[in-house]
Motif scaffolding. Sequence first.
Motif, PDB file in Angstrom:
ATOM      1  N   GLU A  49       0.824  -1.214   0.000  1.00 28.42           N
ATOM      2  CA  GLU A  49       0.000   0.000   0.000  1.00 28.42           C
ATOM      3  C   GLU A  49       0.856   1.262   0.000  1.00 28.42           C
ATOM      4  O   GLU A  49       0.585   2.214  -0.709  1.00 28.42           O
ATOM      5  N   LYS A  50       1.926   1.237   0.764  1.00 32.67           N
ATOM      6  CA  LYS A  50       2.740   2.453   0.888  1.00 32.67           C
ATOM      7  C   LYS A  50       3.667   2.648  -0.311  1.00 32.67           C
ATOM      8  O   LYS A  50       3.850   3.774  -0.787  1.00 32.67           O
ATOM      9  N   PHE A  51       4.251   1.547  -0.831  1.00 34.93           N
ATOM     10  CA  PHE A  51       5.298   1.689  -1.848  1.00 34.93           C
ATOM     11  C   PHE A  51       4.888   1.181  -3.232  1.00 34.93           C
ATOM     12  O   PHE A  51       5.677   1.238  -4.172  1.00 34.93           O
ATOM     13  N   GLY A  52       3.663   0.656  -3.347  1.00 32.90           N
ATOM     14  CA  GLY A  52       3.177   0.260  -4.668  1.00 32.90           C
ATOM     15  C   GLY A  52       3.516  -1.161  -5.054  1.00 32.90           C
ATOM     16  O   GLY A  52       4.153  -1.901  -4.312  1.00 32.90           O
ATOM     17  N   ALA A  53       3.048  -1.527  -6.269  1.00 32.20           N
ATOM     18  CA  ALA A  53       3.198  -2.907  -6.721  1.00 32.20           C
ATOM     19  C   ALA A  53       4.640  -3.221  -7.083  1.00 32.20           C
ATOM     20  O   ALA A  53       5.136  -4.332  -6.857  1.00 32.20           O
ATOM     21  N   GLY A  54       5.322  -2.253  -7.688  1.00 33.43           N
ATOM     22  CA  GLY A  54       6.690  -2.531  -8.104  1.00 33.43           C
ATOM     23  C   GLY A  54       7.340  -1.289  -8.659  1.00 33.43           C
ATOM     24  O   GLY A  54       6.720  -0.231  -8.733  1.00 33.43           O
ATOM     25  N   LEU A  55       8.584  -1.406  -9.052  1.00 27.66           N
ATOM     26  CA  LEU A  55       9.371  -0.229  -9.397  1.00 27.66           C
ATOM     27  C   LEU A  55       9.472   0.032 -10.893  1.00 27.66           C
ATOM     28  O   LEU A  55       9.931   1.080 -11.313  1.00 27.66           O
ATOM     29  N   SER A  56       9.120  -0.934 -11.703  1.00 23.26           N
ATOM     30  CA  SER A  56       9.230  -0.768 -13.163  1.00 23.26           C
ATOM     31  C   SER A  56      10.608  -0.231 -13.549  1.00 23.26           C
ATOM     32  O   SER A  56      10.741   0.589 -14.457  1.00 23.26           O
ATOM     33  N   SER A  57      11.600  -0.686 -12.833  1.00 26.06           N
ATOM     34  CA  SER A  57      12.946  -0.160 -13.081  1.00 26.06           C
ATOM     35  C   SER A  57      13.988  -1.049 -12.419  1.00 26.06           C
ATOM     36  O   SER A  57      13.692  -1.731 -11.431  1.00 26.06           O
ATOM     37  N   VAL A  58      15.191  -1.002 -12.951  1.00 26.68           N
ATOM     38  CA  VAL A  58      16.308  -1.626 -12.233  1.00 26.68           C
ATOM     39  C   VAL A  58      16.735  -0.687 -11.098  1.00 26.68           C
ATOM     40  O   VAL A  58      16.368   0.482 -11.081  1.00 26.68           O
ATOM     41  N   SER A  89      16.554 -13.169  -6.850  1.00 31.97           N
ATOM     42  CA  SER A  89      16.590 -14.545  -6.337  1.00 31.97           C
ATOM     43  C   SER A  89      18.019 -14.878  -5.931  1.00 31.97           C
ATOM     44  O   SER A  89      18.965 -14.175  -6.349  1.00 31.97           O
ATOM     45  N   CYS A  90      18.183 -15.968  -5.190  1.00 25.43           N
ATOM     46  CA  CYS A  90      19.552 -16.400  -4.901  1.00 25.43           C
ATOM     47  C   CYS A  90      20.167 -17.011  -6.148  1.00 25.43           C
ATOM     48  O   CYS A  90      21.381 -17.000  -6.321  1.00 25.43           O
ATOM     49  N   PHE A  91      19.323 -17.555  -7.026  1.00 23.51           N
ATOM     50  CA  PHE A  91      19.861 -18.039  -8.304  1.00 23.51           C
ATOM     51  C   PHE A  91      20.611 -16.893  -8.991  1.00 23.51           C
ATOM     52  O   PHE A  91      21.734 -17.071  -9.496  1.00 23.51           O
ATOM     53  N   ASP A  92      20.010 -15.707  -8.981  1.00 26.78           N
ATOM     54  CA  ASP A  92      20.660 -14.535  -9.585  1.00 26.78           C
ATOM     55  C   ASP A  92      21.912 -14.125  -8.813  1.00 26.78           C
ATOM     56  O   ASP A  92      22.911 -13.724  -9.419  1.00 26.78           O
ATOM     57  N   ALA A  93      21.833 -14.174  -7.488  1.00 25.56           N
ATOM     58  CA  ALA A  93      23.020 -13.803  -6.692  1.00 25.56           C
ATOM     59  C   ALA A  93      24.187 -14.720  -7.053  1.00 25.56           C
ATOM     60  O   ALA A  93      25.330 -14.274  -7.195  1.00 25.56           O
ATOM     61  N   ASN A  94      23.897 -16.026  -7.224  1.00 29.88           N
ATOM     62  CA  ASN A  94      24.946 -16.968  -7.594  1.00 29.88           C
ATOM     63  C   ASN A  94      25.391 -16.775  -9.037  1.00 29.88           C
ATOM     64  O   ASN A  94      26.548 -17.004  -9.378  1.00 29.88           O
ATOM     65  N   ALA A  95      24.467 -16.354  -9.890  1.00 35.18           N
ATOM     66  CA  ALA A  95      24.828 -16.122 -11.302  1.00 35.18           C
ATOM     67  C   ALA A  95      25.734 -14.901 -11.425  1.00 35.18           C
ATOM     68  O   ALA A  95      26.535 -14.810 -12.345  1.00 35.18           O
ATOM     69  N   GLY A  96      25.599 -13.958 -10.491  1.00 38.37           N
ATOM     70  CA  GLY A  96      26.314 -12.694 -10.633  1.00 38.37           C
ATOM     71  C   GLY A  96      27.689 -12.649 -10.007  1.00 38.37           C
ATOM     72  O   GLY A  96      28.573 -11.935 -10.483  1.00 38.37           O
ATOM     73  N   PRO A 236      33.585  -3.338   0.158  1.00 36.89           N
ATOM     74  CA  PRO A 236      34.143  -3.163  -1.198  1.00 36.89           C
ATOM     75  C   PRO A 236      33.604  -4.206  -2.184  1.00 36.89           C
ATOM     76  O   PRO A 236      33.402  -3.909  -3.364  1.00 36.89           O
ATOM     77  N   LEU A 237      33.369  -5.423  -1.692  1.00 33.95           N
ATOM     78  CA  LEU A 237      32.813  -6.463  -2.571  1.00 33.95           C
ATOM     79  C   LEU A 237      31.385  -6.094  -2.998  1.00 33.95           C
ATOM     80  O   LEU A 237      31.024  -6.208  -4.170  1.00 33.95           O
ATOM     81  N   ILE A 238      30.586  -5.639  -2.036  1.00 31.37           N
ATOM     82  CA  ILE A 238      29.200  -5.290  -2.352  1.00 31.37           C
ATOM     83  C   ILE A 238      29.187  -4.094  -3.321  1.00 31.37           C
ATOM     84  O   ILE A 238      28.403  -4.064  -4.282  1.00 31.37           O
ATOM     85  N   ASP A 239      30.081  -3.129  -3.097  1.00 34.18           N
ATOM     86  CA  ASP A 239      30.181  -1.985  -4.022  1.00 34.18           C
ATOM     87  C   ASP A 239      30.513  -2.469  -5.433  1.00 34.18           C
ATOM     88  O   ASP A 239      29.936  -1.995  -6.415  1.00 34.18           O
ATOM     89  N   LEU A 240      31.420  -3.431  -5.511  1.00 40.33           N
ATOM     90  CA  LEU A 240      31.817  -3.975  -6.817  1.00 40.33           C
ATOM     91  C   LEU A 240      30.631  -4.642  -7.513  1.00 40.33           C
ATOM     92  O   LEU A 240      30.383  -4.440  -8.705  1.00 40.33           O
ATOM     93  N   LEU A 241      29.860  -5.411  -6.723  1.00 41.09           N
ATOM     94  CA  LEU A 241      28.703  -6.102  -7.305  1.00 41.09           C
ATOM     95  C   LEU A 241      27.685  -5.085  -7.834  1.00 41.09           C
ATOM     96  O   LEU A 241      27.073  -5.302  -8.884  1.00 41.09           O
ATOM     97  N   ARG A 242      27.497  -3.992  -7.125  1.00 42.62           N
ATOM     98  CA  ARG A 242      26.524  -2.989  -7.608  1.00 42.62           C
ATOM     99  C   ARG A 242      26.941  -2.406  -8.964  1.00 42.62           C
ATOM    100  O   ARG A 242      26.105  -1.973  -9.745  1.00 42.62           O
ATOM    101  N   GLN A 243      28.262  -2.393  -9.208  1.00 38.51           N
ATOM    102  CA  GLN A 243      28.743  -1.855 -10.488  1.00 38.51           C
ATOM    103  C   GLN A 243      28.793  -2.906 -11.586  1.00 38.51           C
ATOM    104  O   GLN A 243      28.659  -2.602 -12.758  1.00 38.51           O
ATOM    105  N   ARG A 244      29.044  -4.195 -11.188  1.00 36.38           N
ATOM    106  CA  ARG A 244      29.416  -5.179 -12.196  1.00 36.38           C
ATOM    107  C   ARG A 244      28.503  -6.385 -12.332  1.00 36.38           C
ATOM    108  O   ARG A 244      28.611  -7.121 -13.294  1.00 36.38           O
ATOM    109  N   SER A 245      27.650  -6.638 -11.336  1.00 32.77           N
ATOM    110  CA  SER A 245      26.930  -7.916 -11.348  1.00 32.77           C
ATOM    111  C   SER A 245      25.730  -7.839 -12.293  1.00 32.77           C
ATOM    112  O   SER A 245      24.807  -7.044 -12.095  1.00 32.77           O
ATOM    113  N   ARG A 246      25.743  -8.661 -13.310  1.00 29.52           N
ATOM    114  CA  ARG A 246      24.763  -8.508 -14.399  1.00 29.52           C
ATOM    115  C   ARG A 246      23.313  -8.769 -13.972  1.00 29.52           C
ATOM    116  O   ARG A 246      22.424  -8.012 -14.352  1.00 29.52           O
ATOM    117  N   PRO A 247      23.025  -9.803 -13.155  1.00 23.94           N
ATOM    118  CA  PRO A 247      21.606  -9.994 -12.759  1.00 23.94           C
ATOM    119  C   PRO A 247      21.097  -8.836 -11.895  1.00 23.94           C
ATOM    120  O   PRO A 247      19.892  -8.600 -11.833  1.00 23.94           O
TER     121      PRO A 247
END
Length: 375
Positions: A49-58, A89-96, A236-247
């Motif tokens: 209700e507060k934040f809506g159905a979804g973000l329609s965005s990455v 998903s965790c499938f995506d986390a493992n893919a990335g 630093p690892l999480i920062d790297l993933l935000r820049q590089r992880s494809r999923p």
Amino acid sequence: KSERVIASRQGPHLRLAGGGAGILNFCANNYLGLSSHPEVIRAAVEALEKFGAGLSSVRFICGTQSIHKDLEEKIARFHQREDAILYASCFDANAGIFEALLTPEDAVLSDELNHASIIDGIRLCKANKYRYKHMDMQDLEAKLQDAQKHRLRLVATDGAFSMDGDIAPLREICQLAQKYDALVFIDECHATGFLGPNGRGTDELLGVMDKVTIINSTLGKALGGAAGGYTTGPKPLIDLLRQRSRPYLFSNSLPPAVVGCASKALDLLMESNAIAQSMAAKTQRFRSKMTAAGFTISGKDHPICPVMLGDARLAAVMAEDMLNRGIYVIGFSYPVVPKGKARIRVQISAVHSDEDIDRCVEAFTEVGRKHGALP
Ligand code: PLP
């Protein structure tokens, strides 16, 4: 594979489409029973209700809300790590992760029974690949010695293995990693929320929370069961993933309702370890009663309780006959598990009552006798 259609919420008692009410369910990853917990559902409705159905965005274009940042902070706090990043998903986390982290100069050493998503993630990276025998520390050491020629080494393992209910020897893995200068990655999908005294996972259970570098896990099993996955570890690892992880870069943000569920599930677990303890007691009840009845249960102290039967046909007919008695369990045979190691996998949840567990054991005993699995 066929799919049974469920006409009710996920829980210990199900209604199947086209009839079948009051089915006792022993085959979901709903380890803590949070999939239909009233507070989890309410949190989802409020977030919707507060934040809506979804973000329609990455995330990096127009898809990060305060609840995404709050949940990432909460996940990192739960695991006592510096930061976390959400995936669909965790499938995506493992893919990335492997592709983003490892180069052709590096090496990844993977347990041969790791989950398909780890295998696929490793396939996507260009690092040198080593596969060590399941939980075999001599073999891992030999492979680590061989991998000394590479720039960086990453040992990757499931924390708990979903087909056998066995737990990776993380103390020994971390010792070897220290000796051979390697990082340790664990997939905690079948551990987060319930293994260890406070449900932090395999690393807490085995006392190596400060030695495991990277954790990937799911929000789609014990933590409310909606969907979603994450990586948590050094900033630093999480920062790297935000820049590089494809999923992460090329897929939609997690829907607010899903974020709401997971966030509430973590609140409940951080308030008290009572749910996790209750699941541990039920697991112990099932394992000891089944063993006393004459069955062999693989693994130790894990709510995944594989009832080892050997023969594929026996596993299939027994599972079918269990359903005829109102108990929903699944038989697994080759190629999902090795030839000659067919089994029925039973999964215990905190919301099973002692009576549910006893009914399941009684049905197994009857069906086992009928089909010759017990004398
Ligand atoms: N890793 C393991 C060990 C799993 O069992 C699963 C799910 O079956 C996954 C990863 C994927 O998790 P998700 O459902 O969040 O994609």
